[in-house]
Design an enzyme around this catalytic site. Structure first.
Site, PDB file in Angstrom:
ATOM      1  N   LYS A  50      -9.568 -55.487 -42.253  1.00 32.87           N
ATOM      2  CA  LYS A  50     -10.455 -54.338 -42.090  1.00 32.87           C
ATOM      3  C   LYS A  50     -10.717 -53.691 -43.441  1.00 32.87           C
ATOM      4  O   LYS A  50      -9.804 -53.490 -44.244  1.00 32.87           O
ATOM      5  CB  LYS A  50      -9.833 -53.328 -41.124  1.00 32.87           C
ATOM      6  CG  LYS A  50     -10.758 -52.223 -40.655  1.00 32.87           C
ATOM      7  CD  LYS A  50     -10.108 -51.417 -39.541  1.00 32.87           C
ATOM      8  CE  LYS A  50     -11.036 -50.356 -38.978  1.00 32.87           C
ATOM      9  NZ  LYS A  50     -10.396 -49.599 -37.864  1.00 32.87           N
TER      10      LYS A  50
ATOM     11  N   GLU B  18      -9.663 -54.453 -31.051  1.00 30.90           N
ATOM     12  CA  GLU B  18      -8.905 -54.253 -32.282  1.00 30.90           C
ATOM     13  C   GLU B  18      -7.405 -54.255 -31.989  1.00 30.90           C
ATOM     14  O   GLU B  18      -6.946 -53.619 -31.030  1.00 30.90           O
ATOM     15  CB  GLU B  18      -9.327 -52.923 -32.914  1.00 30.90           C
ATOM     16  CG  GLU B  18      -8.704 -52.625 -34.255  1.00 30.90           C
ATOM     17  CD  GLU B  18      -9.244 -51.347 -34.870  1.00 30.90           C
ATOM     18  OE1 GLU B  18      -8.962 -51.096 -36.056  1.00 30.90           O
ATOM     19  OE2 GLU B  18      -9.959 -50.589 -34.165  1.00 30.90           O
TER      20      GLU B  18
ATOM     21  N   LEU C  97       0.142 -25.800  -7.421  1.00 35.84           N
ATOM     22  CA  LEU C  97      -1.242 -25.532  -7.037  1.00 35.84           C
ATOM     23  C   LEU C  97      -1.398 -24.040  -6.783  1.00 35.84           C
ATOM     24  O   LEU C  97      -0.882 -23.507  -5.802  1.00 35.84           O
ATOM     25  CB  LEU C  97      -1.598 -26.340  -5.783  1.00 35.84           C
ATOM     26  CG  LEU C  97      -3.052 -26.361  -5.334  1.00 35.84           C
ATOM     27  CD1 LEU C  97      -3.945 -26.991  -6.397  1.00 35.84           C
ATOM     28  CD2 LEU C  97      -3.187 -27.131  -4.018  1.00 35.84           C
ATOM     29  N   SER C  98      -2.117 -23.354  -7.669  1.00 35.13           N
ATOM     30  CA  SER C  98      -2.165 -21.893  -7.634  1.00 35.13           C
ATOM     31  C   SER C  98      -3.308 -21.333  -6.801  1.00 35.13           C
ATOM     32  O   SER C  98      -3.310 -20.150  -6.493  1.00 35.13           O
ATOM     33  CB  SER C  98      -2.294 -21.358  -9.054  1.00 35.13           C
ATOM     34  OG  SER C  98      -3.579 -21.656  -9.558  1.00 35.13           O
TER      35      SER C  98
ATOM     36  N   CYS D 123     -14.340 -51.996 -35.842  1.00 32.97           N
ATOM     37  CA  CYS D 123     -14.380 -50.604 -35.382  1.00 32.97           C
ATOM     38  C   CYS D 123     -15.068 -49.662 -36.369  1.00 32.97           C
ATOM     39  O   CYS D 123     -16.278 -49.577 -36.414  1.00 32.97           O
ATOM     40  CB  CYS D 123     -12.966 -50.117 -35.057  1.00 32.97           C
ATOM     41  SG  CYS D 123     -12.941 -48.628 -34.017  1.00 32.97           S
TER      42      CYS D 123
END
Length: 786
Positions: free
Chosen positions: A166, A97, A408-409, A227
């Protein structure tokens, strides 16, 4: 210019076609428009002979990684797909589409430039030798009589056969097609469309048919859906199939949602199971510029069975599926369904555009046909490992950045985000090994090494992912160790730093100005002081994350900057502030700076301008429950044993003082509910569209064995109070990968106020009245029971 003559509708059982032979090189596309009421024009003797012979058709559909407004790139991908289809013997090629301009242009559809450039690309396609001797079905916006339509433009050998608008527009969830387009409401009606001069010069046509019609070739009849029309209660394929259309095509722009693929496949197979016929579905793939990932799944089905399956997730920009199918299988399948044939005898005919061309070959009796297959589905954990990873890759290469920075914990959410980057690296290495030169070129551009060839995902991860553990005096050694071990196992460039000097400096400024020094609750401070001290840590981590994203590569002598990754899950993004608006705790187990996701969003369990201030968030549409399952999946799939200890650890923000060196704060205690409960609340709020009272009534039944009515009422009230108190945070959320239908994302998916009466007095009183009534009735129900 071809002459369009009105003639009668087809009277044969093949919808205006028989069988046929392929058009000769440079074959003309002679057209006429058939309409009911007038005698049918006959084929020539040669055409009738061909119609009696051909029966096997080779058709192609595709999934293309188009990019909004990338007209040059979109053109090249369309041409490549047509070339592949032709090389495989296809005589019809279907694309996604709005593939010419890209589906996600949004308000750019209002601009005349978008229409102009779309027609310029169409002109380039018409002029290209690649598009000769194959019917090409492409998608683009078209303005007809000053009304903008979402259209399919079908052409053959420099002639526009049909412009099909459409008829049912997607306008829910993430879709806003009615904002830009108008549906074509005149069923089985066509008009003449005046072609732009640039197109007239190429086609020698002044006009082309515009509207709801089908194509009649020498050998078959072809109809189009777009769609959303497949998903409507009365899809066009029903009436087209009853009118003898044998091949239905559907050009889609359908995005990924966890567990959605089976619905899409069921719709297609059921369409051909009830009515017979061949069904082609094309779809966009990849990230075309926003939060959505279009997940391919192109397919070809016939008579209820799948004959070709496209990948759901891949890094290939162009994927083409072809199948050779026997039209007689369609005709014999339909012939024995008496109920279908009875309905077909009463069907209203479609206007037919007669095309001087055949999809089948003259001598095709010995041509092999495609075999049916079973559709192979991914598990939800596999979907999480692949979808967001491919989305990250598109975002990275198209933003022209040098990689990612991830705070980064040592918690589950940031670990899951790190795993997604590692999964992306695995996909890149796999694509390069399979010979994908486009991916190889993109990798070399990203790492700025023209001779680099990625082979080991850990090596690639070390080049494009920087992880950073930001400790404070409230951090435990366990989370530091877990973060470091995971970074070592995925190969990221890892940094550890301490934020205490920055926190002390900021609080020193406050104390200097006010003469006051706030304290944590553990040290005698109020809840207001306690919350503010937590938020300072979270926001300083955000500032440091962006500083290192801009300059860490510079400090190492490497070109470029990094995209900051967020890691807030879908549940948390809706819960956090405990007290006044504008404050809030950091994401549990993820520090606040880029550590939480969409569940965090749902309840607002995040600090505003900490994790809500990353560049992109690959887990922002994924629930905590699914994330934990995904992390467990990664332990085996990617051989990352460090994840085991992360899964076993309690989720904690580590923003309050430790108690005897141990964590004293957990997410679920802070939120006042479990993540499992939060997922239920999220689904009922968005998917089931329930307010406080309806949710209370629903949960009375769902939780009747584990909660009293009073407990259910308290939980619902707590959720809606927290949700409404923190809704303002949704306006600043990091763009996140959309994966769940209960995402609270405020940009387009979940449109609600962000200033509420957080007491919900009327709604909560209705709940309270019902609870009192149930409590009064409970003792009476026990009367007479020994």
């Amino acid at each position: 210019m071809p002459q369009f003559s009105l003639a009668g509708a087809s009277t044969d059982g093949r919808g205006g076609g028989g069988a046929g032979e392929p058009g000769r090189s440079g074959a003309r596309a002679a057209l006429s428009l058939w309409a009911p009421g007038v005698a049918v024009s006959r084929w020539s003797p040669a055409q009738e002979t061909a119609a009696r012979m051909g029966r096997k058709v080779t058709v192609a559909t595709c999934a293309l990684n188009q990019w909004a407004l990338d007209f040059e790139g979109n053109l090249q991908r369309i041409l490549k797909s047509i070339e592949i289809a032709k090389n495989r013997g296809a005589r019809y090629r279907l694309g996604p589409e709005l593939e010419i301009c890209g589906y996600g242009c949004w308000d750019h559809y209002y601009e005349s430039d978008t229409l102009l450039h779309s027609f310029q690309v169409l002109a380039a396609l018409l002029e290209s030798p690649v598009t000769q001797d194959i019917i090409c079905d492409v998608g683009m916006p078209v303005m007809h009589r000053n009304v903008r339509y979402n259209c399919r433009v079908i052409f053959l050998n420099r002639k526009i056969l049909l412009i099909r608008p459409k008829m049912a527009l997607a306008n829910e969830g993430n879709y806003r097609e009615l904002r830009w387009f108008t549906p074509w409401s005149r069923s089985r009606h066509t008009e003449e469309y005046l072609l732009p001069r640039m197109i007239q010069d190429l086609t020698k046509q002044e006009t082309a048919p515009f509207g709801d019609a089908v194509l009649a070739t020498w050998d078959t009849c072809i109809g189009s859906e777009i769609c959303e029309e497949l998903w409507t209660p009365h899809s066009p394929h029903i009436d087209m199939g009853l009118d003898g259309v044998e091949i239905i095509t559907n050009a889609s722009g359908s995005h990924h949602v966890l567990r959605k693929a089976n619905t899409r496949v069921d719709l297609v197979t059921m369409a051909t199971s009830k009515n017979g016929g061949i069904y082609l579905l094309a779809n966009q793939k990849g990230c075309d510029g926003d939060r959505l990932y279009y997940d391919g799944c192109a397919m070809i089905a016939m008579n209820g069975s799948v004959f070709a399956q496209g990948s759901q997730f891949s890094l290939d920009d162009v994927e083409v599926l072809t199948a050779t199918l026997d039209l007689e299988d369609v005709r014999s399948y339909r012939a024995e369904i008496s109920s279908r044939n009875l309905a077909a005898s009463r069907a209203s005919p479609y206007p037919r555009v007669k095309v001087d061309f055949a999809l089948s070959c003259h001598e095709d009796l010995l041509a092999p046909v495609s075999e049916p297959m079973e559709w192979k589905y991914h598990s939800p954990e596999e979907e999480i490992s692949l979808g967001p990873a491919c989305w990250l890759w598109d975002f990275l290469r198209r933003s022209q950045q040098a990689g990612f920075l991830l705070p980064l914990s040592g918690g589950v959410d940031s670990a899951a985000t790190a795993c997604l980057v590692y999964s992306m690296c695995c996909q890149v290495c796999k694509s390069v090994r399979s010979g994908n030169q486009e991916v190889l070129a993109d990798v070399r551009t990203i790492v700025n090494q023209i001779s680099y060839t990625p082979q080991d995902p850990r090596d690639l991860c070390g080049r494009i992912l920087t992880t950073c553990y930001m400790a404070s005096k409230n951090s435990s050694q366990e989370t530091c160790t877990r973060a470091r071990e995971l970074a070592q196992q995925i190969g990221s460039h890892h940094i550890s730093l301490n934020i205490d000097p920055a926190v002390k400096a900021v609080m020193g400024i406050f104390s200097l100005v006010t003469g006051k020094s706030p304290l944590f609750a553990a040290h005698g401070g109020s809840s207001r002081e306690n919350l503010a001290l937590q938020n300072v840590q979270a926001r300083i981590r955000m500032v440091l994350a962006y500083l290192f994203a801009q300059l860490s590569l510079w400090s190492r002598g490497v070109r470029g900057g990094l995209l900051v990754l967020g890691s807030a899950n879908v549940d948390e993004r809706c819960c956090k502030d405990k007290t006044n608006r504008g404050s809030g705790l950091a994401g549990a187990g993820q520090w606040g700076c880029c550590w939480r996701g969409d569940e965090s969003s749902l309840l607002g369990y995040l600090t505003k301008y900490d994790c809500s201030s990353a560049d992109i968030n690959p887990i922002g549409g994924i629930s905590k429950t699914d994330l934990r399952a995904f992390v467990q999946f990664c332990i085996e799939r990617f051989q990352l044993p460090a994840l085991q200890s992360i899964l076993l650890a309690p989720a904690t923000a580590e923003l309050e003082p430790l108690a005897d060196g141990q964590v004293s704060q957990t997410d679920e205690e802070d939120m006042g509910m479990t993540y499992a409960e939060l997922s239920v609340f999220g689904k009922l709020r968005k998917v089931a569209k329930m307010g406080p009272y309806s949710m209370f009534c629903k949960l009375l039944g769902m939780w009747r064995h584990i909660c009293t009515p009073r407990q259910v009422a308290d939980k619902v009230k707590r959720f809606f109070s927290r949700y409404s108190m923190n809704r303002h945070k949704m306006t600043t959320l990091t763009p996140a990968y959309h994966a769940e239908n209960y995402s609270p994302e405020d940009n387009r998916f979940d449109l609600r106020p962000f200033l509420y009466n957080t007491g919900w007095p009327w709604q909560f009183q209705c709940i309270e009245n019902q609870v009192l009534q149930l409590e009064r009735a409970a003792p009476q129900s026990l009367d007479g029971v020994d």
